[in-house]
Design a protein around this motif. Structure first.
Motif, short mmCIF file in Angstrom:
data_model
loop_
_atom_site.label_atom_id
_atom_site.label_comp_id
_atom_site.label_asym_id
_atom_site.label_seq_id
_atom_site.Cartn_x
_atom_site.Cartn_y
_atom_site.Cartn_z
N TYR A 116 0.81 -1.24 -0.02
CA TYR A 116 -0.04 -0.05 -0.07
C TYR A 116 0.87 1.21 -0.13
N CYS A 117 0.60 2.37 -0.62
CA CYS A 117 1.30 3.41 -0.73
C CYS A 117 0.34 4.50 0.08
N ALA A 118 0.86 5.18 0.90
CA ALA A 118 0.32 6.11 1.70
C ALA A 118 1.04 7.75 1.78
N ALA A 119 0.04 8.55 1.89
CA ALA A 119 0.61 10.10 1.81
C ALA A 119 -0.30 10.87 3.06
N ASP A 120 0.56 11.97 3.36
CA ASP A 120 -0.03 12.82 4.60
C ASP A 120 1.12 13.92 4.56
N ARG A 121 0.56 15.20 4.81
CA ARG A 121 1.35 16.37 5.15
C ARG A 121 2.14 16.13 6.74
N MET A 122 1.71 15.22 7.55
CA MET A 122 2.26 15.15 8.63
C MET A 122 2.93 13.87 9.20
N GLY A 123 3.40 13.24 7.82
CA GLY A 123 4.28 11.95 8.28
C GLY A 123 5.54 12.27 9.03
N SER A 124 6.31 11.10 9.17
CA SER A 124 7.62 11.30 9.78
C SER A 124 8.61 10.38 9.49
N TYR A 125 10.08 10.61 10.09
CA TYR A 125 10.91 9.54 9.68
C TYR A 125 10.39 8.07 10.29
N TYR A 126 9.52 8.07 11.21
CA TYR A 126 9.16 6.93 12.06
C TYR A 126 8.29 5.93 11.26
N CYS A 127 7.88 6.68 10.26
CA CYS A 127 6.81 5.62 9.49
C CYS A 127 5.86 5.06 10.19
N SER A 128 4.98 5.68 10.95
CA SER A 128 3.83 5.34 11.61
C SER A 128 2.94 5.26 10.95
N ILE A 129 2.08 4.14 11.08
CA ILE A 129 0.92 4.05 10.22
C ILE A 129 0.01 5.19 10.61
N ASP A 130 -0.06 5.53 11.90
CA ASP A 130 -1.35 6.45 12.13
C ASP A 130 -0.90 7.93 11.80
N GLU A 131 0.18 8.12 11.21
CA GLU A 131 0.64 9.40 10.64
C GLU A 131 0.05 9.60 9.30
N TYR A 132 -0.42 8.57 8.75
CA TYR A 132 -0.82 8.67 7.08
C TYR A 132 -2.57 8.52 7.11
N GLY A 133 -3.04 9.61 6.52
CA GLY A 133 -4.28 9.77 6.33
C GLY A 133 -5.06 9.25 4.95
N LEU A 134 -4.08 9.27 4.01
CA LEU A 134 -4.36 9.13 2.59
C LEU A 134 -3.82 7.59 1.96
N TRP A 135 -4.58 6.70 1.40
CA TRP A 135 -4.26 5.45 1.35
C TRP A 135 -4.47 4.92 -0.06
N GLY A 136 -3.96 4.17 -0.59
CA GLY A 136 -4.26 3.49 -1.74
C GLY A 136 -5.06 2.22 -1.58
N GLN A 137 -5.39 1.53 -2.49
CA GLN A 137 -6.08 0.20 -2.59
C GLN A 137 -5.07 -0.92 -2.38
N GLY A 138 -4.11 -0.79 -2.73
CA GLY A 138 -2.98 -1.93 -2.54
C GLY A 138 -2.88 -2.73 -3.72
N THR A 139 -1.68 -3.36 -3.90
CA THR A 139 -1.21 -4.03 -5.01
C THR A 139 -0.43 -5.40 -4.63
N GLN A 140 -0.78 -6.48 -5.25
CA GLN A 140 -0.12 -7.80 -4.72
C GLN A 140 1.05 -7.94 -5.19
N VAL A 141 1.98 -8.36 -4.48
CA VAL A 141 3.04 -8.78 -4.77
C VAL A 141 3.41 -10.17 -4.12
N THR A 142 3.60 -11.04 -5.14
CA THR A 142 3.96 -12.64 -4.90
C THR A 142 5.44 -12.98 -5.28
N VAL A 143 6.21 -13.49 -4.48
CA VAL A 143 7.45 -13.98 -4.83
C VAL A 143 7.26 -15.38 -4.30
N SER A 144 7.73 -16.15 -5.56
CA SER A 144 7.47 -17.66 -5.56
C SER A 144 8.10 -18.17 -6.88
N SER A 145 8.62 -19.42 -6.62
CA SER A 145 9.26 -20.01 -7.67
C SER A 145 8.14 -21.07 -8.40
#
Length: 127
Positions: free
Chosen positions: A98-127
């Motif tokens: 998921y990507c996230a954006a906010d005008r009040m994010g920080s170095y600590y990458c806290s989930i609570d700091e981000y108010g805007l979110w995408g819908q997500g994209t699946q990444v699968t790593v497998s042989s």
């Protein structure tokens, strides 16, 4: 209407690479802090990397230890886009990203700091 739209996910073999993109439809995107998070089945959403806005005296880039040296976050303010370059992928990187954006994010990458979110994209790593 504010939207975050991720793309670039998919199935990749261990050791491979993917580049995720996220278009953020907001005015003055260059004032936003941005981040990537991921969530695996049965686990809580966790931070991957975060990046400060281009208009701050305290610019930062933070990458969690589990992906350090393999993942790189970047942004193109002219395109309102944030990227996550993922190299040397491992099966444990499998998750919805998921990507996230906010005008009040920080170095600590806290989930609570981000108010805007995408819908997500699946990444699968497998042989």
């Amino acid at each position: 209407q504010t939207q975050l739209v991720e793309s670039g996910g998919g199935l990749v073999q261990p050791g491979g690479s993917l580049r995720l993109s996220c278009v953020v439809s907001v005015a003055n995107f260059d004032y936003y802090d941005v981040a990537w998070f991921r969530q695996s089945p049965g686990k809580e959403r966790e931070a991957v990397s975060c990046l400060s806005s281009s208009h701050t005296s305290r610019r930062y880039t933070n990458v969690v230890d589990s992906v350090k040296g393999r993942f790189t976050i970047s942004r193109d303010d002219a395109k309102n886009t944030v990227y996550l370059q993922m190299d040397s992928l491992k099966p444990e990187d499998t998750a919805v990203y998921y990507c996230a954006a906010d005008r009040m994010g920080s170095y600590y990458c806290s989930i609570d700091e981000y108010g805007l979110w995408g819908q997500g994209t699946q990444v699968t790593v497998s042989s």
